[in-house]
Design an enzyme around this catalytic site. Structure first.
Site, PDB file in Angstrom:
ATOM      1  N   LEU A   1       0.828  -1.249   0.063  1.00 33.29           N
ATOM      2  CA  LEU A   1       0.058   0.023  -0.022  1.00 33.29           C
ATOM      3  C   LEU A   1       0.763   1.322   0.091  1.00 33.29           C
ATOM      4  O   LEU A   1       1.557   1.659   0.972  1.00 33.29           O
ATOM      5  CB  LEU A   1      -1.011  -0.161   1.223  1.00 33.29           C
ATOM      6  CG  LEU A   1      -1.810   1.050   1.358  1.00 33.29           C
ATOM      7  CD1 LEU A   1      -2.711   1.337   0.148  1.00 33.29           C
ATOM      8  CD2 LEU A   1      -2.771   1.104   2.517  1.00 33.29           C
ATOM      9  N   HIS A   2       0.752   2.111  -1.138  1.00 30.93           N
ATOM     10  CA  HIS A   2       1.527   3.243  -1.166  1.00 30.93           C
ATOM     11  C   HIS A   2       0.655   4.256  -1.710  1.00 30.93           C
ATOM     12  O   HIS A   2      -0.378   4.090  -2.202  1.00 30.93           O
ATOM     13  CB  HIS A   2       2.765   3.070  -2.095  1.00 30.93           C
ATOM     14  CG  HIS A   2       2.704   2.184  -3.400  1.00 30.93           C
ATOM     15  ND1 HIS A   2       2.281   3.003  -4.622  1.00 30.93           N
ATOM     16  CD2 HIS A   2       2.606   1.119  -3.789  1.00 30.93           C
ATOM     17  CE1 HIS A   2       2.007   2.230  -5.361  1.00 30.93           C
ATOM     18  NE2 HIS A   2       2.064   0.981  -5.037  1.00 30.93           N
ATOM     19  N   GLY A   3       1.137   5.569  -2.110  1.00 32.45           N
ATOM     20  CA  GLY A   3       0.518   6.656  -2.687  1.00 32.45           C
ATOM     21  C   GLY A   3      -0.340   6.309  -3.867  1.00 32.45           C
ATOM     22  O   GLY A   3      -1.719   6.516  -3.964  1.00 32.45           O
TER      23      GLY A   3
END
Length: 167
Positions: free
Chosen positions: A15-17
């Site tokens: 989960l990242h930007g």
């Protein structure tokens, strides 16, 4: 009825930007489920990852076995998750455990390069282990397996990319 998975994505960054903004806006999940045995047992990583969830969408980190268990539990049918795994092998384990991804296929968003791997796109590195899992998902299960970094990008068929790269 079962859980309506809106995106099944393999991304070594989890989960990242890009997931929290672009993908969440595109597929509109009501939950983000990060499926990783290693992260589920790492309190710091688990905390950091769940804090990266976009406003209004809860993120949970679960093991592969727990994900299979809740997928088959009617109490979780209200979930419309964006499903994230760190590896193609974990995604294959989920499918072997009974998750039906026929409506969404498997998006390979990003796989980090390690020794013995080949870059098949600018963000996806494949080695023999990943190739075997992709062949299982595509050839044996019949799922669409594709590389797509963001929703605006064209989907690239992973089977074609594997053949072109000698897998």
């Amino acid at each position: 009825m079962t859980m309506a998975i809106c995106l099944a994505r393999v991304d070594s960054r989890l989960l990242h930007g890009q997931i929290a903004t672009v993908w969440a806006r595109s597929v509109k999940p009501n939950r983000i489920l990060i499926v990783s045995d290693t992260v589920a047992h790492d309190v710091l990583r688990k905390t950091l990852i769940t804090q990266a969830a976009p406003p209004g969408i809860r993120a949970n980190v679960v093991t592969v076995d727990k994900m299979i268990q809740i997928y088959h539990d009617l109490r979780f049918d209200v979930f419309k998750p964006l499903l994230l795994t760190e590896t193609v092998e974990d995604m294959a384990r989920l499918v072997k455990g009974g998750l039906d991804l026929s409506q969404v296929g498997v998006d390979i968003g990003s796989l980090a390069f390690h020794e013995g791997m080949k870059m098949v796109t600018n963000s996806v590195a494949i080695g023999p282990v990943q190739a075997e899992a992709i062949h299982y998902l595509h050839d044996e299960v019949g799922l669409e397996v594709y590389a797509q970094k963001v929703p605006a990008d064209r989907k690239q068929n992973l089977s074609d990319l594997l053949l072109r790269n000698g897998f």
